[in-house]
Design an enzyme around this catalytic site. Structure first.
Site, PDB file in Angstrom:
ATOM      1  N   TYR A 155      -4.136   4.483   6.514  1.00  0.00           N
ATOM      2  CA  TYR A 155      -4.586   3.476   7.485  1.00  0.00           C
ATOM      3  C   TYR A 155      -5.908   3.906   8.121  1.00  0.00           C
ATOM      4  CZ  TYR A 155      -0.100   1.069   7.249  1.00  0.00           C
ATOM      5  OH  TYR A 155       0.991   0.363   6.808  1.00  0.00           O
ATOM      6  N   LYS A 198       0.844  -1.189   0.000  1.00  0.00           N
ATOM      7  CA  LYS A 198       0.000   0.000   0.000  1.00  0.00           C
ATOM      8  C   LYS A 198       0.879   1.239   0.000  1.00  0.00           C
ATOM      9  CE  LYS A 198       0.639   2.010   3.235  1.00  0.00           C
ATOM     10  NZ  LYS A 198       1.931   2.679   3.681  1.00  0.00           N
TER      11      LYS A 198
HETATM   12  P1  NAD Z   1      12.456   1.786   1.834  1.00  0.00           P
HETATM   13  O1  NAD Z   1      12.878   3.116   1.386  1.00  0.00           O
HETATM   14  O2  NAD Z   1      12.986   1.267   3.111  1.00  0.00           O
HETATM   15  O3  NAD Z   1      12.763   0.705   0.696  1.00  0.00           O
HETATM   16  C1  NAD Z   1      12.506   0.952  -0.668  1.00  0.00           C
HETATM   17  C2  NAD Z   1      13.314   0.010  -1.535  1.00  0.00           C
HETATM   18  O4  NAD Z   1      13.105   0.369  -2.889  1.00  0.00           O
HETATM   19  C3  NAD Z   1      14.830   0.105  -1.275  1.00  0.00           C
HETATM   20  O5  NAD Z   1      15.381  -1.184  -1.307  1.00  0.00           O
HETATM   21  C4  NAD Z   1      15.342   0.914  -2.459  1.00  0.00           C
HETATM   22  O6  NAD Z   1      16.670   0.601  -2.798  1.00  0.00           O
HETATM   23  C5  NAD Z   1      14.381   0.455  -3.550  1.00  0.00           C
HETATM   24  N1  NAD Z   1      14.306   1.388  -4.677  1.00  0.00           N
HETATM   25  C6  NAD Z   1      14.337   1.016  -5.963  1.00  0.00           C
HETATM   26  N2  NAD Z   1      14.266   2.074  -6.767  1.00  0.00           N
HETATM   27  C7  NAD Z   1      14.202   3.150  -5.977  1.00  0.00           C
HETATM   28  C8  NAD Z   1      14.118   4.538  -6.228  1.00  0.00           C
HETATM   29  N3  NAD Z   1      14.059   5.022  -7.456  1.00  0.00           N
HETATM   30  N4  NAD Z   1      14.077   5.357  -5.178  1.00  0.00           N
HETATM   31  C9  NAD Z   1      14.075   4.890  -3.917  1.00  0.00           C
HETATM   32  N5  NAD Z   1      14.149   3.567  -3.621  1.00  0.00           N
HETATM   33  C10 NAD Z   1      14.211   2.707  -4.636  1.00  0.00           C
HETATM   34  O7  NAD Z   1      10.857   1.799   1.860  1.00  0.00           O
HETATM   35  P2  NAD Z   1       9.890   0.806   2.649  1.00  0.00           P
HETATM   36  O8  NAD Z   1       9.568   1.399   3.963  1.00  0.00           O
HETATM   37  O9  NAD Z   1      10.420  -0.560   2.606  1.00  0.00           O
HETATM   38  O10 NAD Z   1       8.551   0.941   1.767  1.00  0.00           O
HETATM   39  C11 NAD Z   1       8.364   0.233   0.559  1.00  0.00           C
HETATM   40  C12 NAD Z   1       6.865   0.121   0.266  1.00  0.00           C
HETATM   41  O11 NAD Z   1       6.241  -0.567   1.327  1.00  0.00           O
HETATM   42  C13 NAD Z   1       6.115   1.431   0.126  1.00  0.00           C
HETATM   43  O12 NAD Z   1       5.128   1.305  -0.847  1.00  0.00           O
HETATM   44  C14 NAD Z   1       5.473   1.644   1.474  1.00  0.00           C
HETATM   45  O13 NAD Z   1       4.309   2.418   1.455  1.00  0.00           O
HETATM   46  C15 NAD Z   1       5.178   0.232   1.859  1.00  0.00           C
HETATM   47  N6  NAD Z   1       5.135   0.030   3.322  1.00  0.00           N
HETATM   48  C16 NAD Z   1       4.124  -0.694   3.843  1.00  0.00           C
HETATM   49  C17 NAD Z   1       4.072  -0.933   5.197  1.00  0.00           C
HETATM   50  C18 NAD Z   1       3.008  -1.814   5.762  1.00  0.00           C
HETATM   51  O14 NAD Z   1       2.884  -1.886   6.965  1.00  0.00           O
HETATM   52  N7  NAD Z   1       2.235  -2.507   4.949  1.00  0.00           N
HETATM   53  C19 NAD Z   1       5.058  -0.406   6.030  1.00  0.00           C
HETATM   54  C20 NAD Z   1       6.119   0.318   5.466  1.00  0.00           C
HETATM   55  C21 NAD Z   1       6.139   0.525   4.105  1.00  0.00           C
END
Ligand code: NAD
Length: 445
Positions: A275, A190
């Site tokens: 949320y 999401k």
């Molecule tokens: P994060 O920044 O920690 O990780 C993002 C990943 O994407 C990294 O590995 C990064 O290297 C990669 N990536 C690839 N291309 C990229 C670019 N152009 N710019 C930036 N990063 C790039 O983020 P996250 O917290 O892991 O979030 C990822 C997804 O998960 C999002 O859609 C977020 O909304 C979702 N999320 C959901 C929950 C949940 O509880 N369901 C919690 C946190 C995040």
């Protein structure tokens, strides 16, 4: 198969057909009776078979056929898992995790390793050294570690059935379309995407490819949230009146993608305000009619050049329920909701988190206002959510939170931004049907 205990078969009764001869009860019947223990026997005797109860070994027992009443106490003993509760590793649904950021490393991969029907099968990352290290921790072959350019090579491995997209929001559409094109099912984090048009394109691509699309609304698989939704369906709170929710945290790094409009789609709203919005819809089972909203973007804060710092919105629902929600990227961490009906309320504080959730219920008892705290054994929401996707893939059923669920939230978020921009109430198009698939089969978790 092991012998069934009396409680496993609620229809079981204890009987002995006699004709006045002094015959012993059948051995299994005698064992069953003894297994019920003294409390069960006392309950049975007290329950009204007076003068007609035959007790094992009791001298002078009535020799007519007797039926002891059923023991009705709910069984609260912990059950042993059946040996087929978990699929053998080779039969599990294989997942390719795309994007190795915080969520993948801290939550999703650990959850995958203790799922019942799912297993990690591939990784897609821009950092090969990191991905190889992680792959070895989870038993993934080096050949199943790919970079973004070679994503399509996932098609070569038929044991990878689902692509789990854990990338910045603005990349969800591209990777969903690429996954559908190579015949993989999609589980997407999401928010689903950053525009209604992108959400629709994702739904269309998966439909054309005959693949499933599920949005990872983990709270909808979390036991306390599910209990509240059930209480509402069973009218335990009476007609719903108000829902109040907040989801806030401080964001630090001003360079992160969450503050970039193209990659995030917005600020606090799509990331954490979502949320509150989704909970208002999911818990009430209603769809909002309209919304009024405001957003705040402070001058001079380098974090909020492109996206909003905070959002407040009020949704109105057909029953008269209102949902007042707030979300901020510049407040101390705070996650809660309260749902009030005319005959009771439920709240979670904290809500929306990965663990440590607490639920309270207010109701009338003997005409007095009473409050109780409910605790449920904590469970891994991510594992439940992922296993639900696997059940859907295995049994060809629509996920509980399909693409349409994400699309509807995106429509409402666009209405929230429009209301904040114009200062007006914005109507939300009525849906012909619920966006949700059948409830997850609890027994499969
Ligand atoms: P994060 O920044 O920690 O990780 C993002 C990943 O994407 C990294 O590995 C990064 O290297 C990669 N990536 C690839 N291309 C990229 C670019 N152009 N710019 C930036 N990063 C790039 O983020 P996250 O917290 O892991 O979030 C990822 C997804 O998960 C999002 O859609 C977020 O909304 C979702 N999320 C959901 C929950 C949940 O509880 N369901 C919690 C946190 C995040």
């Amino acid at each position: 198969m092991s012998p069934r205990s009396p409680r496993e078969n609620p229809q079981e009764t204890i009987s002995a057909a006699t004709s006045g001869d002094d015959i012993a009860p059948p051995p299994n019947t005698r064992r069953s009776f003894l297994q019920r223990g003294s409390a069960g026997i006392a309950a049975a005797l007290a329950a009204g078979s007076a003068g007609n109860v035959w007790a094992t070994g009791a001298p002078g027992a009535d020799t007519n056929q007797v039926r002891l009443p059923l023991i009705q106490d709910p069984d609260t003993e912990q059950k042993e898992q059946t040996p087929d509760a978990n699929l053998p590793p080779d039969d599990r649904v294989g997942y390719a995790v795309v994007g190795l950021g915080r969520l993948s490393l801290n939550q999703i991969l650990p959850a995958l390793s203790h799922c019942k029907y799912s297993r990690p099968a591939a990784l897609v990352s821009g950092d090969r050294a990191k991905a190889l290290k992680v792959a070895r921790q989870y038993g993934i072959a080096d050949t199943d570690v790919l970079d973004y350019q070679r994503f399509e090579r996932l098609a070569d491995n038929p044991r990878i059935q689902v692509v789990y997209i854990v990338l910045p929001n603005g990349m969800h559409k591209e990777y969903t379309l690429r996954a559908a094109k190579i015949g993989k099912h999609v589980l997407c984090e999401k928010p689903m995407a950053t525009s209604v048009a992108d959400c629709q394109a994702m739904i269309d691509a998966c439909r054309r490819a005959g693949r499933k699309l599920m949005i990872a609304y983990r709270s909808q698989y979390e036991p306390m949230d599910r209990m509240i939704a059930k209480m509402v369906r069973e009218n335990k709170l009476g007609p719903l009146r108000e829902f109040v929710a907040g989801n806030s945290q401080n964001v630090g790094d001003p360079t992160q993608w969450r503050l970039n409009k193209a990659l995030a789609g917005g600020g606090a709203l799509p990331d954490i305000g979502l949320y509150c919005l989704n909970a208002a819809r999911f818990l009430s089972g209603e769809e909002p009619l309209d919304v009024i909203a405001s957003v705040h973007k402070p001058d001079g804060d380098p974090r909020f050049v492109e996206v909003e710092e905070s959002v407040q919105f009020i949704l109105r629902f057909p029953s008269g329920l209102t949902a007042t929600c707030m979300s901020s990227y510049a407040s101390h961490e705070s996650r809660f909701f309260r749902l009030q009906g005319s005959q009771g309320w439920v709240e979670m504080d904290p809500a929306f988190g990965y663990n440590g959730l607490r639920m309270r219920h207010g109701m009338l008892v003997d005409g007095k206002s009473a409050t109780t705290e409910l605790q449920i054994d904590p469970q891994d929401q991510f594992a439940r959510e992922i296993d639900h996707m696997s059940v859907c893939v295995k049994n060809d059923i629509t996920p509980h939170t399909p693409g349409e669920e994400g699309l509807q939230d995106q429509r409402i978020m666009e209405a929230i931004y429009e209301s904040a921009r114009t200062g007006r109430v914005v109507k939300i198009a009525r849906l012909a049907a619920s966006t949700r698939g059948p409830d997850p089969h609890e027994e499969t978790f």
